[in-house]
Design a protein around this motif. Sequence first.
Motif, mmCIF file in Angstrom:
data_model
loop_
_atom_site.group_PDB
_atom_site.id
_atom_site.type_symbol
_atom_site.label_atom_id
_atom_site.label_comp_id
_atom_site.label_asym_id
_atom_site.label_seq_id
_atom_site.Cartn_x
_atom_site.Cartn_y
_atom_site.Cartn_z
ATOM 1 N N GLN A 145 12.038 13.306 13.766
ATOM 2 C CA GLN A 145 10.900 13.235 14.685
ATOM 3 C C GLN A 145 11.189 13.856 16.043
ATOM 4 O O GLN A 145 10.277 14.280 16.754
ATOM 5 N N THR A 146 12.458 13.943 16.406
ATOM 6 C CA THR A 146 12.825 14.548 17.685
ATOM 7 C C THR A 146 12.492 16.037 17.694
ATOM 8 O O THR A 146 12.228 16.609 18.751
ATOM 9 N N ARG A 147 12.505 16.666 16.534
ATOM 10 C CA ARG A 147 12.176 18.095 16.464
ATOM 11 C C ARG A 147 10.675 18.324 16.639
ATOM 12 O O ARG A 147 10.253 19.286 17.282
ATOM 13 N N SER A 148 9.864 17.458 16.048
ATOM 14 C CA SER A 148 8.408 17.658 16.095
ATOM 15 C C SER A 148 7.753 17.042 17.332
ATOM 16 O O SER A 148 6.583 17.283 17.593
ATOM 17 N N MET A 160 20.223 20.067 17.456
ATOM 18 C CA MET A 160 18.996 19.333 17.756
ATOM 19 C C MET A 160 18.309 19.866 19.007
ATOM 20 O O MET A 160 18.827 19.735 20.121
ATOM 21 N N VAL A 161 17.152 20.466 18.791
ATOM 22 C CA VAL A 161 16.313 20.914 19.905
ATOM 23 C C VAL A 161 15.125 19.966 19.963
ATOM 24 O O VAL A 161 14.300 19.931 19.049
ATOM 25 N N PHE A 162 15.051 19.175 21.016
ATOM 26 C CA PHE A 162 13.968 18.200 21.149
ATOM 27 C C PHE A 162 12.638 18.921 21.374
ATOM 28 O O PHE A 162 12.504 19.737 22.290
ATOM 29 N N GLY A 163 11.675 18.634 20.517
ATOM 30 C CA GLY A 163 10.342 19.161 20.726
ATOM 31 C C GLY A 163 9.653 18.450 21.880
ATOM 32 O O GLY A 163 10.050 17.349 22.275
ATOM 33 N N GLU A 164 8.632 19.079 22.428
ATOM 34 C CA GLU A 164 7.883 18.455 23.518
ATOM 35 C C GLU A 164 7.302 17.121 23.047
ATOM 36 O O GLU A 164 6.681 17.049 21.982
ATOM 37 N N SER A 165 7.527 16.075 23.820
ATOM 38 C CA SER A 165 7.040 14.750 23.428
ATOM 39 C C SER A 165 5.518 14.725 23.399
ATOM 40 O O SER A 165 4.850 14.932 24.418
ATOM 41 N N GLN A 166 4.963 14.475 22.214
ATOM 42 C CA GLN A 166 3.518 14.383 22.061
ATOM 43 C C GLN A 166 2.975 13.075 22.619
ATOM 44 O O GLN A 166 1.853 13.024 23.128
#
Length: 501
Positions: free
Chosen positions: A83-86, A468-474
Amino acid sequence: MVFVPLLVVSVWLLCSCAGSPPNFVLLFADDLGFGDLASYGHPSSLTPNLDRLAAGGLRFTDFYCTSPVCSPSRASLLTGRYQTRSGIYPGVLYPGSIGGLPLNETTIAEVLKPLGYATAVVGKWHLGYGADGMFLPTKQGFDQYLGIPYSHDMGPCWNLTCFPPDVKCFGTCDLGTVTVPLMHNEVIKQQPVNFLDLEKAYSDFAVNFITTSVMKKQPFFLYYPSHHTHYPQYAGSMAAGKSLRGPFGDALLEFDSTVGDLLATLEKTGVINNTLIFFTSDNGPELMRMSRGGNAGPLKCGKGTTYEGGMREPAIAYWPGTIRPGVTHEMASTLDILPTIASLAGAKLPQVMLDGVDMAEILFHQGKSKRETMMFYPIDPSEMYGLFALRLGKYKAHFYTQGATHSATTPDKDCPGFAVLKAHNPPLIFDLESDPSENYHLPVEERPDLQALLERIKKVKEQFEATMVFGESQISKGTNPNLAPCCNPQCSPKPSCCHCQ
Protein backbone atom coordinates in the motif's frame (compact mmCIF):
# COMPACT_ATOMS: atom_id res chain seq x y z
CA MET A 1 14.95 -20.07 -17.94
CA VAL A 2 11.63 -19.84 -16.10
CA PHE A 3 10.47 -23.15 -14.62
CA VAL A 4 6.73 -23.73 -14.99
CA PRO A 5 5.34 -26.68 -12.96
CA LEU A 6 4.06 -29.49 -15.19
CA LEU A 7 0.62 -29.52 -13.57
CA VAL A 8 0.21 -25.79 -14.19
CA VAL A 9 1.11 -26.31 -17.84
CA SER A 10 -1.35 -29.19 -18.16
CA VAL A 11 -4.11 -27.18 -16.46
CA TRP A 12 -3.49 -24.23 -18.78
CA LEU A 13 -3.40 -26.41 -21.88
CA LEU A 14 -6.57 -28.22 -20.83
CA CYS A 15 -8.39 -24.92 -20.36
CA SER A 16 -6.99 -23.46 -23.58
CA CYS A 17 -7.80 -26.50 -25.70
CA ALA A 18 -11.30 -26.61 -24.34
CA GLY A 19 -11.67 -22.94 -25.17
CA SER A 20 -12.43 -22.09 -21.55
CA PRO A 21 -9.74 -20.35 -19.49
CA PRO A 22 -10.12 -20.77 -15.71
CA ASN A 23 -12.61 -18.68 -13.78
CA PHE A 24 -11.74 -16.94 -10.52
CA VAL A 25 -13.85 -16.26 -7.43
CA LEU A 26 -12.09 -14.19 -4.77
CA LEU A 27 -13.80 -14.10 -1.35
CA PHE A 28 -12.58 -11.45 1.09
CA ALA A 29 -14.00 -11.38 4.63
CA ASP A 30 -13.83 -8.26 6.81
CA ASP A 31 -12.11 -8.19 10.23
CA LEU A 32 -12.20 -11.99 10.38
CA GLY A 33 -9.51 -13.31 12.70
CA PHE A 34 -7.18 -16.28 12.36
CA GLY A 35 -9.20 -18.19 14.95
CA ASP A 36 -12.74 -17.40 13.78
CA LEU A 37 -13.47 -20.42 11.58
CA ALA A 38 -14.16 -23.99 12.68
CA SER A 39 -11.44 -25.14 10.27
CA TYR A 40 -8.99 -22.94 12.17
CA GLY A 41 -10.00 -24.17 15.59
CA HIS A 42 -13.07 -22.22 16.68
CA PRO A 43 -15.38 -24.58 18.61
CA SER A 44 -18.72 -22.92 17.86
CA SER A 45 -18.56 -21.17 14.46
CA LEU A 46 -21.29 -22.37 12.11
CA THR A 47 -19.88 -22.17 8.58
CA PRO A 48 -20.70 -25.36 6.63
CA ASN A 49 -19.72 -23.92 3.25
CA LEU A 50 -16.39 -22.47 4.32
CA ASP A 51 -15.79 -25.79 6.11
CA ARG A 52 -16.39 -27.52 2.78
CA LEU A 53 -13.78 -25.29 1.11
CA ALA A 54 -11.31 -26.06 3.89
CA ALA A 55 -11.91 -29.81 3.77
CA GLY A 56 -11.73 -30.02 -0.01
CA GLY A 57 -9.09 -27.39 -0.63
CA LEU A 58 -5.67 -26.21 0.52
CA ARG A 59 -5.66 -24.46 3.88
CA PHE A 60 -2.87 -22.00 4.67
CA THR A 61 -1.44 -21.59 8.18
CA ASP A 62 1.00 -18.77 7.33
CA PHE A 63 -0.91 -16.39 5.07
CA TYR A 64 -0.67 -12.62 5.47
CA CYS A 65 -2.44 -9.43 4.48
CA THR A 66 -0.30 -6.29 4.14
CA SER A 67 -1.99 -3.94 6.60
CA PRO A 68 -3.90 -4.30 9.86
CA VAL A 69 -6.75 -2.09 8.55
CA CYS A 70 -9.17 -2.15 5.60
CA SER A 71 -8.35 0.21 2.71
CA PRO A 72 -4.60 -0.42 2.43
CA SER A 73 -5.11 -4.16 2.70
CA ARG A 74 -7.60 -4.07 -0.17
CA ALA A 75 -5.29 -1.97 -2.32
CA SER A 76 -2.52 -4.56 -1.94
CA LEU A 77 -4.86 -7.46 -2.70
CA LEU A 78 -6.02 -5.97 -6.00
CA THR A 79 -2.65 -4.60 -7.18
CA GLY A 80 -0.06 -7.08 -5.84
CA ARG A 81 1.81 -4.10 -4.37
CA TYR A 82 2.36 -2.86 -0.85
CA GLN A 83 0.00 0.00 0.00
CA THR A 84 2.96 2.34 0.47
CA ARG A 85 3.56 2.22 -3.28
CA SER A 86 -0.01 3.12 -4.25
CA GLY A 87 -0.45 5.76 -1.54
CA ILE A 88 -3.34 4.09 0.34
CA TYR A 89 -2.08 5.17 3.76
CA PRO A 90 -2.26 6.26 6.56
CA GLY A 91 -5.45 4.65 7.81
CA VAL A 92 -8.55 4.26 5.66
CA LEU A 93 -10.68 6.18 3.19
CA TYR A 94 -13.96 7.87 4.18
CA PRO A 95 -17.19 8.79 2.33
CA GLY A 96 -15.92 12.29 1.57
CA SER A 97 -12.28 11.38 0.91
CA ILE A 98 -10.73 13.37 -1.90
CA GLY A 99 -8.29 10.60 -2.81
CA GLY A 100 -8.63 6.94 -3.70
CA LEU A 101 -6.78 4.08 -5.35
CA PRO A 102 -4.88 5.89 -8.15
CA LEU A 103 -6.30 5.12 -11.57
CA ASN A 104 -2.83 4.32 -12.91
CA GLU A 105 -2.63 1.35 -10.52
CA THR A 106 -3.48 -1.93 -12.26
CA THR A 107 -6.02 -4.21 -10.58
CA ILE A 108 -6.59 -7.94 -11.05
CA ALA A 109 -9.67 -7.03 -13.11
CA GLU A 110 -7.59 -4.86 -15.44
CA VAL A 111 -5.06 -7.67 -15.85
CA LEU A 112 -7.82 -10.04 -16.98
CA LYS A 113 -9.91 -7.69 -19.17
CA PRO A 114 -7.66 -7.89 -22.26
CA LEU A 115 -8.23 -11.66 -22.30
CA GLY A 116 -12.00 -11.21 -22.55
CA TYR A 117 -12.90 -11.89 -18.92
CA ALA A 118 -16.19 -10.68 -17.47
CA THR A 119 -15.42 -8.91 -14.19
CA ALA A 120 -17.65 -7.99 -11.26
CA VAL A 121 -17.34 -6.92 -7.65
CA VAL A 122 -20.07 -7.25 -5.06
CA GLY A 123 -19.79 -5.82 -1.54
CA LYS A 124 -17.39 -3.47 0.20
CA TRP A 125 -15.09 -1.49 -2.11
CA HIS A 126 -13.41 0.94 0.33
CA LEU A 127 -10.84 2.20 -2.17
CA GLY A 128 -12.38 5.58 -2.72
CA TYR A 129 -15.44 7.27 -4.19
CA GLY A 130 -14.11 10.71 -5.07
CA ALA A 131 -15.49 13.49 -7.26
CA ASP A 132 -18.26 12.12 -9.50
CA GLY A 133 -17.41 8.58 -8.42
CA MET A 134 -14.00 8.70 -10.12
CA PHE A 135 -12.54 5.92 -7.93
CA LEU A 136 -15.40 3.42 -8.18
CA PRO A 137 -14.72 -0.18 -9.32
CA THR A 138 -16.10 0.55 -12.78
CA LYS A 139 -13.11 2.86 -13.26
CA GLN A 140 -10.71 0.07 -12.25
CA GLY A 141 -11.52 -2.73 -14.68
CA PHE A 142 -14.79 -4.07 -13.26
CA ASP A 143 -17.73 -4.37 -15.65
CA GLN A 144 -20.30 -4.48 -12.87
CA TYR A 145 -20.54 -3.40 -9.24
CA LEU A 146 -23.15 -3.80 -6.55
CA GLY A 147 -22.22 -2.66 -3.09
CA ILE A 148 -21.33 0.00 -0.55
CA PRO A 149 -18.33 2.07 -1.67
CA TYR A 150 -16.84 2.22 1.84
CA SER A 151 -17.22 0.61 5.24
CA HIS A 152 -20.82 0.00 6.31
CA ASP A 153 -20.22 1.61 9.73
CA MET A 154 -19.55 5.02 8.12
CA GLY A 155 -23.13 6.26 8.43
CA PRO A 156 -25.29 7.72 11.21
CA CYS A 157 -25.18 5.87 14.54
CA TRP A 158 -22.36 3.64 13.39
CA ASN A 159 -22.54 1.60 16.57
CA LEU A 160 -26.14 0.45 16.08
CA THR A 161 -26.94 -3.03 14.80
CA CYS A 162 -29.45 -4.47 12.40
CA PHE A 163 -31.07 -7.80 13.30
CA PRO A 164 -34.69 -8.90 13.21
CA PRO A 165 -36.94 -8.72 15.09
CA ASP A 166 -35.33 -5.82 17.04
CA VAL A 167 -34.28 -3.73 14.06
CA LYS A 168 -32.40 -0.50 14.73
CA CYS A 169 -30.12 0.16 11.81
CA PHE A 170 -30.10 3.89 12.39
CA GLY A 171 -31.07 6.25 15.18
CA THR A 172 -31.12 9.97 15.97
CA CYS A 173 -27.37 10.44 16.44
CA ASP A 174 -24.86 11.70 13.85
CA LEU A 175 -27.62 13.28 11.79
CA GLY A 176 -25.03 15.39 9.98
CA THR A 177 -23.66 12.21 8.39
CA VAL A 178 -24.90 10.97 5.03
CA THR A 179 -26.64 7.58 5.23
CA VAL A 180 -24.96 4.53 3.72
CA PRO A 181 -25.76 4.06 -0.01
CA LEU A 182 -26.12 0.90 -2.08
CA MET A 183 -24.62 1.45 -5.51
CA HIS A 184 -25.19 -0.40 -8.76
CA ASN A 185 -22.29 0.39 -11.07
CA GLU A 186 -22.10 4.20 -10.72
CA VAL A 187 -25.69 4.88 -9.65
CA ILE A 188 -27.05 4.95 -6.10
CA LYS A 189 -29.81 2.36 -6.03
CA GLN A 190 -30.87 2.78 -2.40
CA GLN A 191 -30.04 5.24 0.38
CA PRO A 192 -30.00 4.29 3.19
CA VAL A 193 -29.27 0.68 2.36
CA ASN A 194 -31.61 -1.97 3.77
CA PHE A 195 -29.14 -4.11 5.73
CA LEU A 196 -31.67 -6.86 6.38
CA ASP A 197 -32.01 -7.57 2.64
CA LEU A 198 -28.46 -6.68 1.64
CA GLU A 199 -26.91 -10.13 1.63
CA LYS A 200 -29.73 -11.57 -0.49
CA ALA A 201 -29.20 -8.76 -2.99
CA TYR A 202 -25.49 -9.56 -3.07
CA SER A 203 -26.08 -13.27 -3.49
CA ASP A 204 -28.63 -12.77 -6.28
CA PHE A 205 -26.29 -10.38 -8.10
CA ALA A 206 -23.31 -12.75 -7.86
CA VAL A 207 -25.35 -15.78 -8.91
CA ASN A 208 -26.71 -13.89 -11.91
CA PHE A 209 -23.23 -12.72 -12.90
CA ILE A 210 -21.85 -16.27 -12.87
CA THR A 211 -24.87 -17.70 -14.70
CA THR A 212 -24.81 -15.01 -17.39
CA SER A 213 -21.05 -15.35 -17.91
CA VAL A 214 -21.35 -19.11 -18.38
CA MET A 215 -24.26 -18.71 -20.79
CA LYS A 216 -22.12 -16.32 -22.84
CA LYS A 217 -19.21 -18.79 -22.62
CA GLN A 218 -17.15 -15.98 -21.15
CA PRO A 219 -14.50 -16.60 -18.46
CA PHE A 220 -15.16 -14.56 -15.35
CA PHE A 221 -13.58 -12.97 -12.30
CA LEU A 222 -15.90 -12.38 -9.34
CA TYR A 223 -14.52 -10.39 -6.41
CA TYR A 224 -16.71 -10.60 -3.31
CA PRO A 225 -15.38 -8.40 -0.48
CA SER A 226 -18.02 -9.00 2.19
CA HIS A 227 -18.96 -6.53 4.93
CA HIS A 228 -19.24 -9.45 7.31
CA THR A 229 -17.87 -9.70 10.03
CA HIS A 230 -16.90 -6.06 10.60
CA TYR A 231 -18.57 -4.38 13.59
CA PRO A 232 -21.43 -3.44 13.81
CA GLN A 233 -22.67 -6.76 12.52
CA TYR A 234 -26.02 -7.25 10.77
CA ALA A 235 -27.95 -10.22 9.42
CA GLY A 236 -31.31 -10.92 7.81
CA SER A 237 -34.04 -13.23 9.02
CA MET A 238 -32.44 -16.39 7.60
CA ALA A 239 -29.35 -16.00 9.83
CA ALA A 240 -30.38 -13.84 12.79
CA GLY A 241 -30.35 -15.87 15.98
CA LYS A 242 -29.31 -19.04 14.15
CA SER A 243 -25.67 -19.30 15.29
CA LEU A 244 -24.06 -20.08 18.64
CA ARG A 245 -21.93 -16.92 18.65
CA GLY A 246 -24.51 -14.15 18.86
CA PRO A 247 -24.40 -11.24 16.39
CA PHE A 248 -20.87 -12.01 15.19
CA GLY A 249 -21.74 -15.64 14.54
CA ASP A 250 -24.99 -14.70 12.81
CA ALA A 251 -23.13 -12.34 10.46
CA LEU A 252 -20.54 -15.02 9.74
CA LEU A 253 -23.31 -17.54 9.05
CA GLU A 254 -24.97 -15.15 6.61
CA PHE A 255 -21.68 -14.66 4.76
CA ASP A 256 -21.24 -18.42 4.66
CA SER A 257 -24.70 -18.87 3.15
CA THR A 258 -23.73 -16.65 0.21
CA VAL A 259 -20.58 -18.74 -0.26
CA GLY A 260 -22.93 -21.73 -0.42
CA ASP A 261 -25.05 -20.03 -3.08
CA LEU A 262 -21.95 -19.38 -5.18
CA LEU A 263 -20.78 -22.97 -4.88
CA ALA A 264 -24.21 -24.26 -5.86
CA THR A 265 -24.25 -21.96 -8.89
CA LEU A 266 -20.79 -23.06 -10.01
CA GLU A 267 -21.95 -26.67 -9.78
CA LYS A 268 -25.26 -26.05 -11.53
CA THR A 269 -23.60 -24.24 -14.42
CA GLY A 270 -20.96 -26.97 -14.72
CA VAL A 271 -17.89 -24.79 -14.20
CA ILE A 272 -16.86 -25.62 -10.64
CA ASN A 273 -14.02 -27.84 -11.90
CA ASN A 274 -12.70 -24.93 -13.95
CA THR A 275 -12.86 -22.33 -11.20
CA LEU A 276 -10.29 -21.31 -8.61
CA ILE A 277 -12.00 -20.11 -5.43
CA PHE A 278 -9.75 -18.26 -3.01
CA PHE A 279 -10.87 -17.14 0.44
CA THR A 280 -9.11 -14.92 2.97
CA SER A 281 -9.63 -11.83 5.17
CA ASP A 282 -8.46 -8.22 5.08
CA ASN A 283 -7.03 -7.94 8.60
CA GLY A 284 -7.27 -9.34 12.09
CA PRO A 285 -10.17 -9.13 14.56
CA GLU A 286 -11.31 -5.91 16.23
CA LEU A 287 -10.68 -7.13 19.77
CA MET A 288 -11.97 -3.92 21.36
CA ARG A 289 -15.47 -5.26 20.54
CA MET A 290 -14.78 -8.33 22.69
CA SER A 291 -17.02 -11.24 21.63
CA ARG A 292 -18.46 -9.01 18.89
CA GLY A 293 -15.02 -8.39 17.40
CA GLY A 294 -13.68 -11.78 16.37
CA ASN A 295 -10.93 -14.09 17.49
CA ALA A 296 -7.22 -14.27 16.67
CA GLY A 297 -6.83 -17.81 18.00
CA PRO A 298 -3.34 -18.32 19.43
CA LEU A 299 -1.94 -15.20 17.77
CA LYS A 300 -0.94 -12.01 19.56
CA CYS A 301 -3.18 -8.92 19.48
CA GLY A 302 -5.39 -8.09 16.49
CA LYS A 303 -6.57 -5.33 14.18
CA GLY A 304 -4.43 -2.22 14.05
CA THR A 305 -1.20 -3.92 15.15
CA THR A 306 1.72 -5.50 13.31
CA TYR A 307 1.71 -8.49 15.64
CA GLU A 308 0.62 -11.78 14.07
CA GLY A 309 -3.00 -11.37 15.18
CA GLY A 310 -3.28 -8.18 13.15
CA MET A 311 -2.02 -9.51 9.84
CA ARG A 312 -1.94 -13.33 9.71
CA GLU A 313 -5.20 -14.53 8.17
CA PRO A 314 -7.15 -17.68 7.43
CA ALA A 315 -6.83 -18.55 3.73
CA ILE A 316 -8.20 -21.38 1.61
CA ALA A 317 -7.64 -22.25 -2.06
CA TYR A 318 -10.30 -24.54 -3.58
CA TRP A 319 -10.33 -26.02 -7.07
CA PRO A 320 -11.87 -29.51 -7.31
CA GLY A 321 -9.76 -31.92 -9.30
CA THR A 322 -6.86 -29.49 -9.55
CA ILE A 323 -5.87 -28.49 -6.01
CA ARG A 324 -5.31 -31.45 -3.72
CA PRO A 325 -6.89 -31.15 -0.24
CA GLY A 326 -4.39 -30.49 2.52
CA VAL A 327 -2.64 -27.96 4.72
CA THR A 328 0.41 -25.88 3.83
CA HIS A 329 2.75 -24.13 6.24
CA GLU A 330 4.43 -22.19 3.43
CA MET A 331 4.39 -18.40 3.65
CA ALA A 332 2.08 -16.56 1.26
CA SER A 333 0.23 -13.26 1.05
CA THR A 334 -2.65 -11.38 -0.55
CA LEU A 335 0.13 -9.80 -2.66
CA ASP A 336 0.56 -13.15 -4.40
CA ILE A 337 -3.00 -13.44 -5.70
CA LEU A 338 -2.59 -11.10 -8.70
CA PRO A 339 0.53 -12.80 -10.12
CA THR A 340 -0.98 -16.24 -9.52
CA ILE A 341 -4.22 -15.39 -11.33
CA ALA A 342 -2.28 -13.72 -14.15
CA SER A 343 -0.14 -16.84 -14.59
CA LEU A 344 -3.13 -19.18 -14.67
CA ALA A 345 -5.03 -16.99 -17.14
CA GLY A 346 -1.99 -16.40 -19.35
CA ALA A 347 -2.27 -12.66 -18.74
CA LYS A 348 0.48 -10.06 -18.87
CA LEU A 349 1.74 -8.67 -15.57
CA PRO A 350 1.63 -4.91 -14.99
CA GLN A 351 4.89 -3.18 -15.91
CA VAL A 352 5.48 -1.88 -12.39
CA MET A 353 7.30 -3.03 -9.27
CA LEU A 354 5.25 -5.97 -7.96
CA ASP A 355 5.62 -7.36 -4.44
CA GLY A 356 3.69 -10.57 -5.09
CA VAL A 357 4.93 -13.94 -6.34
CA ASP A 358 3.22 -16.80 -8.16
CA MET A 359 1.77 -19.36 -5.71
CA ALA A 360 1.45 -22.15 -8.30
CA GLU A 361 4.07 -24.39 -6.66
CA ILE A 362 2.17 -24.24 -3.35
CA LEU A 363 -1.30 -24.64 -4.86
CA PHE A 364 -0.66 -27.48 -7.27
CA HIS A 365 2.22 -29.39 -5.69
CA GLN A 366 1.98 -28.30 -2.04
CA GLY A 367 5.61 -27.41 -2.61
CA LYS A 368 7.87 -24.60 -1.53
CA SER A 369 6.84 -20.96 -1.64
CA LYS A 370 8.74 -18.41 -3.69
CA ARG A 371 8.12 -16.03 -0.82
CA GLU A 372 10.92 -15.89 1.75
CA THR A 373 9.95 -12.65 3.45
CA MET A 374 6.92 -10.68 4.59
CA MET A 375 7.05 -6.99 5.44
CA PHE A 376 4.92 -5.41 8.16
CA TYR A 377 3.91 -1.76 7.93
CA PRO A 378 1.79 -0.06 10.61
CA ILE A 379 -1.48 1.80 10.03
CA ASP A 380 0.51 4.99 9.48
CA PRO A 381 3.65 3.99 7.57
CA SER A 382 6.33 6.59 6.97
CA GLU A 383 9.72 6.76 5.32
CA MET A 384 11.18 7.94 8.62
CA TYR A 385 10.35 4.71 10.47
CA GLY A 386 10.11 2.27 7.56
CA LEU A 387 9.20 -1.31 8.36
CA PHE A 388 7.85 -2.12 11.82
CA ALA A 389 8.60 -5.82 11.42
CA LEU A 390 9.96 -8.33 8.94
CA ARG A 391 9.49 -12.08 8.67
CA LEU A 392 12.33 -14.11 7.14
CA GLY A 393 11.63 -17.82 6.97
CA LYS A 394 10.28 -18.87 10.35
CA TYR A 395 11.74 -15.88 12.17
CA LYS A 396 10.08 -12.52 12.72
CA ALA A 397 11.93 -9.39 13.82
CA HIS A 398 10.13 -6.42 15.39
CA PHE A 399 11.99 -3.13 14.90
CA TYR A 400 9.07 -1.19 16.38
CA THR A 401 6.01 -2.28 18.33
CA GLN A 402 2.85 -0.33 19.10
CA GLY A 403 -0.62 -1.16 20.34
CA ALA A 404 -3.89 0.00 18.77
CA THR A 405 -7.32 1.06 19.99
CA HIS A 406 -8.77 -1.66 17.74
CA SER A 407 -7.02 -4.25 19.91
CA ALA A 408 -8.04 -2.92 23.31
CA THR A 409 -9.79 -4.97 26.05
CA THR A 410 -7.40 -7.94 25.92
CA PRO A 411 -5.31 -8.87 28.99
CA ASP A 412 -2.14 -8.48 26.92
CA LYS A 413 -0.62 -5.11 27.78
CA ASP A 414 1.11 -4.90 24.38
CA CYS A 415 -2.16 -4.75 22.42
CA PRO A 416 -4.19 -1.64 23.45
CA GLY A 417 -3.69 1.90 22.24
CA PHE A 418 -1.85 2.91 25.42
CA ALA A 419 0.98 0.54 24.44
CA VAL A 420 3.02 3.37 22.96
CA LEU A 421 5.49 3.19 20.11
CA LYS A 422 8.70 1.43 21.14
CA ALA A 423 11.89 1.07 19.14
CA HIS A 424 13.84 -2.17 19.56
CA ASN A 425 17.58 -2.27 18.92
CA PRO A 426 18.40 -5.05 18.51
CA PRO A 427 14.97 -6.01 17.21
CA LEU A 428 12.81 -8.51 19.08
CA ILE A 429 13.14 -11.84 17.27
CA PHE A 430 10.60 -14.64 17.53
CA ASP A 431 10.56 -18.18 16.16
CA LEU A 432 7.03 -18.30 14.73
CA GLU A 433 7.05 -22.06 14.27
CA SER A 434 7.56 -22.80 17.95
CA ASP A 435 6.06 -19.55 19.26
CA PRO A 436 3.32 -18.20 16.95
CA SER A 437 1.95 -16.21 19.90
CA GLU A 438 5.10 -14.05 19.98
CA ASN A 439 5.48 -14.55 23.71
CA TYR A 440 9.18 -15.34 23.99
CA HIS A 441 11.71 -13.29 22.07
CA LEU A 442 15.02 -15.02 21.45
CA PRO A 443 18.25 -14.05 23.29
CA VAL A 444 20.20 -12.61 20.36
CA GLU A 445 23.16 -11.49 22.48
CA GLU A 446 23.73 -15.00 23.83
CA ARG A 447 23.62 -16.93 20.55
CA PRO A 448 26.08 -16.44 17.66
CA ASP A 449 23.69 -18.17 15.23
CA LEU A 450 21.02 -15.57 15.99
CA GLN A 451 23.51 -12.76 15.53
CA ALA A 452 24.21 -14.09 12.03
CA LEU A 453 20.44 -14.29 11.44
CA LEU A 454 20.03 -10.71 12.61
CA GLU A 455 22.65 -9.50 10.17
CA ARG A 456 20.82 -11.26 7.35
CA ILE A 457 17.49 -9.74 8.44
CA LYS A 458 19.03 -6.27 8.51
CA LYS A 459 20.44 -6.77 5.02
CA VAL A 460 17.08 -7.96 3.64
CA LYS A 461 15.38 -4.96 5.27
CA GLU A 462 17.90 -2.56 3.80
CA GLN A 463 17.59 -4.06 0.32
CA PHE A 464 13.80 -3.96 0.41
CA GLU A 465 13.55 -0.41 1.70
CA ALA A 466 15.93 0.71 -1.04
CA THR A 467 13.26 -0.37 -3.56
CA MET A 468 10.37 1.26 -1.72
CA VAL A 469 9.19 4.51 -3.27
CA PHE A 470 6.31 5.88 -1.22
CA GLY A 471 3.42 6.98 -3.39
CA GLU A 472 1.64 10.23 -2.64
CA SER A 473 -0.65 9.65 0.33
CA GLN A 474 -4.23 9.56 -0.95
CA ILE A 475 -5.70 9.71 2.53
CA SER A 476 -3.67 12.80 3.49
CA LYS A 477 -5.50 14.67 0.73
CA GLY A 478 -8.26 15.01 3.29
CA THR A 479 -12.03 14.98 2.99
CA ASN A 480 -14.74 17.16 1.49
CA PRO A 481 -18.28 16.58 2.83
CA ASN A 482 -19.67 17.52 -0.59
CA LEU A 483 -18.03 14.42 -2.07
CA ALA A 484 -20.01 12.01 0.13
CA PRO A 485 -22.36 9.98 -2.10
CA CYS A 486 -25.89 11.43 -2.35
CA CYS A 487 -28.65 10.00 -4.54
CA ASN A 488 -30.05 13.52 -5.05
CA PRO A 489 -26.82 15.50 -5.49
CA GLN A 490 -28.56 18.85 -6.06
CA CYS A 491 -31.00 18.50 -3.16
CA SER A 492 -31.19 20.58 0.03
CA PRO A 493 -30.75 20.42 2.94
CA LYS A 494 -28.02 17.80 2.96
CA PRO A 495 -27.53 15.19 4.16
CA SER A 496 -31.16 14.54 5.21
CA CYS A 497 -32.38 14.95 1.62
CA CYS A 498 -30.10 12.16 0.39
CA HIS A 499 -32.83 9.57 0.59
CA CYS A 500 -33.90 7.12 -2.16
CA GLN A 501 -35.67 3.78 -1.94
